[in-house]
Design an enzyme around this catalytic site. Structure first.
Site, PDB file in Angstrom:
ATOM      1  N   ARG A  93      -7.623 -11.130  -1.152  1.00 49.52           N
ATOM      2  CA  ARG A  93      -7.189  -9.738  -1.208  1.00 49.52           C
ATOM      3  C   ARG A  93      -8.235  -8.880  -0.499  1.00 49.52           C
ATOM      4  O   ARG A  93      -9.431  -8.984  -0.791  1.00 49.52           O
ATOM      5  CB  ARG A  93      -7.021  -9.276  -2.658  1.00 49.52           C
ATOM      6  N   CYS A 100      -5.781   7.414  -1.930  1.00 49.17           N
ATOM      7  CA  CYS A 100      -4.448   7.214  -2.486  1.00 49.17           C
ATOM      8  C   CYS A 100      -3.734   8.554  -2.506  1.00 49.17           C
ATOM      9  O   CYS A 100      -4.369   9.614  -2.688  1.00 49.17           O
ATOM     10  CB  CYS A 100      -4.520   6.637  -3.905  1.00 49.17           C
ATOM     11  N   TYR A 106      -3.874   6.951 -15.512  1.00 51.35           N
ATOM     12  CA  TYR A 106      -4.688   5.823 -15.937  1.00 51.35           C
ATOM     13  C   TYR A 106      -5.637   5.340 -14.851  1.00 51.35           C
ATOM     14  O   TYR A 106      -6.408   4.405 -15.054  1.00 51.35           O
ATOM     15  CB  TYR A 106      -3.802   4.659 -16.393  1.00 51.35           C
ATOM     16  N   GLY A 147      -7.128   1.354  -3.275  1.00 53.65           N
ATOM     17  CA  GLY A 147      -6.365   2.499  -2.826  1.00 53.65           C
ATOM     18  C   GLY A 147      -4.900   2.213  -2.483  1.00 53.65           C
ATOM     19  O   GLY A 147      -4.259   1.349  -3.034  1.00 53.65           O
ATOM     20  N   THR A 175       0.272  -4.494  -1.333  1.00 49.59           N
ATOM     21  CA  THR A 175       0.598  -3.874  -2.609  1.00 49.59           C
ATOM     22  C   THR A 175       0.559  -2.372  -2.404  1.00 49.59           C
ATOM     23  O   THR A 175      -0.459  -1.827  -1.968  1.00 49.59           O
ATOM     24  CB  THR A 175      -0.412  -4.283  -3.694  1.00 49.59           C
ATOM     25  N   SER A 199       4.144  -0.757  -6.912  1.00 50.76           N
ATOM     26  CA  SER A 199       3.677  -0.284  -8.215  1.00 50.76           C
ATOM     27  C   SER A 199       4.589   0.835  -8.685  1.00 50.76           C
ATOM     28  O   SER A 199       4.677   1.885  -8.042  1.00 50.76           O
ATOM     29  CB  SER A 199       2.233   0.218  -8.113  1.00 50.76           C
ATOM     30  N   LYS A 235       8.362  -7.440  -5.558  1.00 51.77           N
ATOM     31  CA  LYS A 235       7.945  -7.524  -6.952  1.00 51.77           C
ATOM     32  C   LYS A 235       7.443  -6.148  -7.381  1.00 51.77           C
ATOM     33  O   LYS A 235       6.818  -5.437  -6.599  1.00 51.77           O
ATOM     34  CB  LYS A 235       6.840  -8.563  -7.127  1.00 51.77           C
ATOM     35  N   ASP A 407      49.632  11.469  12.978  1.00 54.61           N
ATOM     36  CA  ASP A 407      49.585  11.324  14.439  1.00 54.61           C
ATOM     37  C   ASP A 407      50.847  11.877  15.102  1.00 54.61           C
ATOM     38  O   ASP A 407      50.765  12.500  16.171  1.00 54.61           O
ATOM     39  CB  ASP A 407      49.408   9.849  14.791  1.00 54.61           C
TER      40      ASP A 407
END
Length: 481
Positions: A93, A100, A106, A147, A175, A199, A235, A407
């Site tokens: 990673r 951000c 949180y 971030g 992500t 997320s 996901k 028509d």
């Protein structure tokens, strides 16, 4: 790992910017754990060469395969990516930025956090170089995080270079909070993006704004839908917390979410939801991928099926008079629209892609003019002996008939209204349908009085009143004759 990072730090940084990497790699990591194996006293380089066979014994394919697998195991064991418990790590990673575009309660305070100077962050070239060193050591999956990685303008370029310069790399994912997916996902897919994590902590827009201190729930959902349209299986990551939000997640998010929970982590950690929308209510949509598909009717029983449909075309008094007298230049409107409906019913599978080509046994179309309402009424009845219904054929027939009326009459006026295209009846299949016929004409005086009057009540007598002009100084009082 220490040796690899130490070499990475020295190779990835240019000489003129080596001050950015002044701290040794050991200070960023915990001390190495003692090896559990008595034979392994540390990271000792081992030879990957196999023992040659005896001169008098021929090597077999099995022994060669075993030698190759043993060589690979020895190489992994001696790799810096193997920890002290013998586990080889092939997943990396890379955080691209600290910035951000959300302020989740949180994660950070509303005013944000102190960011590192820009020259302390990896450039795109350094990210690619760093990834290449890890891929050379055996990394096969890379995830770009933050971030928020989508705030970097060179994200697409980084993904493209990672895929182009590392043929052994199996997967590159990101992500993201999903706010920028509708703008960037198509370009990222072209660059080679393989996987996507989003997320999202709630499925309610108001709650989303409370958690993130920002608006954008609709954009996130649109981004997830776009990802599915492009063939991804995103996901969804969710953070569970104690307090009011945990109750809303357990009762609202989990129960009403179109996602299936695969694993539930303890409170306060990450909850990963695998994208698995329920499409079972749509017959022509694959329940796993969400893509359009043709219904398989092979296992169904062949029965006699009937469907009726209707449509109404308001033409106005002028056109109604021309139709009634057959004075339109294009000919008999009712007869030609009737023939058009029959032809359309036969061509339904050509006009609507996912309809089956059904051998029809009967097509009856009735067209009539209602001079009082200035409307053309169309009724189609279609029959077949088959494994699927014929309501689409009936609906197509009345729709094309209505268009034919338009028509043929549009030269006189464009104030023509096609309305009330509907299925009236459907029989013969697993589910049958009957529509209650509703009359839109107001009831007559006699019918109203008969419905509202009790059987034993006195009859109502209706009398006329005077309509002659009012004489001067005469009070305006209706006088019954």
């Amino acid at each position: 790992m220490h040796r690899l990072l130490d070499s990475v730090v020295r190779v990835a940084a240019p000489k003129d910017s080596f001050k950015r990497w002044a701290l040794p790699a050991q200070k960023f990591l915990l001390p190495p754990r003692p090896c559990l194996s008595a034979a392994a006293g540390g990271y000792r380089p081992q030879s990957s060469e196999t023992t040659p066979s005896s001169p008098g014994v021929a090597s077999t394919v099995d022994s060669a395969d075993k030698s190759d697998s043993k060589s690979q195991r020895d190489r992994k064991h001696s790799s810096p990516l193997t920890d002290s418990f013998g586990r080889f790590h092939s997943y990396l990673r890379i955080s691209l930025t600290e910035r951000c575009n959300l302020r989740c309660t949180y994660c950070m305070p509303a005013e944000g956090v102190q960011l590192s100077p820009k020259d302390h962050l990896l450039t795109s070239a350094e990210v690619v170089r760093l990834a290449g060193l890890f891929v050379a050591e055996g990394v096969r999956k890379i995830r770009l995080t933050g971030g928020e990685p989508t705030v970097r303008k060179d994200l697409t370029e980084i993904v493209g270079q990672l895929k182009a310069t590392n043929p052994q790399l199996e997967s590159v994912g990101i992500t993201t909070n999903g706010l920028m997916l509708t703008r960037q996902l198509v370009g990222l897919q072209r660059a080679g993006l393989d996987a996507l994590n989003v997320s999202l902590d709630t499925l309610r827009a108001s709650r989303y704004e409370q958690i993130t201190r920002r608006k954008g729930w609709d954009r996130v959902m649109a981004g997830i839908d776009l990802a599915i349209q492009l063939g991804y299986r995103p996901k969804v990551n969710c953070v569970l917390m104690k307090g009011a939000r945990s109750a809303s997640l357990s009762t609202s998010f989990v129960q009403t979410s179109p996602h299936r929970i695969s694993s539930l982590a303890p409170t306060g950690s990450h909850l990963q939801l695998h994208q698995c929308r329920s499409y079972s209510s749509l017959s022509h949509v694959d329940e796993h991928t969400g893509r359009a598909t043709m219904v398989d009717v092979d296992d169904k029983v062949s029965t006699k099926r009937v469907a009726k449909a209707q449509a109404t075309v308001y033409v106005g008094p002028t056109i109604a008079a021309l139709i009634e007298n057959n004075e339109l230049k294009k000919g008999d409107v009712l007869s030609i629209s009737q023939m058009a409906a029959i032809v359309a019913a036969k061509k339904t599978s050509d006009l609507i892609p996912l309809c089956h080509n059904i051998p029809l046994s009967s097509i009856k179309v009735e067209t009539s003019l209602n001079s009082s309402t200035n409307e053309v009424h169309i009724l189609a009845k279609v029959k077949c002996d088959g494994k699927t219904g014929v309501e689409m054929e009936a609906l197509t027939a009345v729709s094309i008939a209505a268009l034919t009326v338009y028509d043929m009459c549009k030269a006189v006026s464009h104030e023509i209204l096609i309305k009330n295209i509907m299925l009236v009846e459907k029989t013969g299949g697993k589910s049958e349908f009957y529509r209650k016929q509703l009359t839109h004409e107001p009831p007559t005086v006699e019918s109203r009085t008969m419905e509202s009057r009790a059987p034993d009540a006195m009859p109502i007598i209706t009398r006329g009143y005077r309509t002659d002009p009012i004489v001067t100084n005469e009070p305006f009082v209706p006088m019954y004759i």
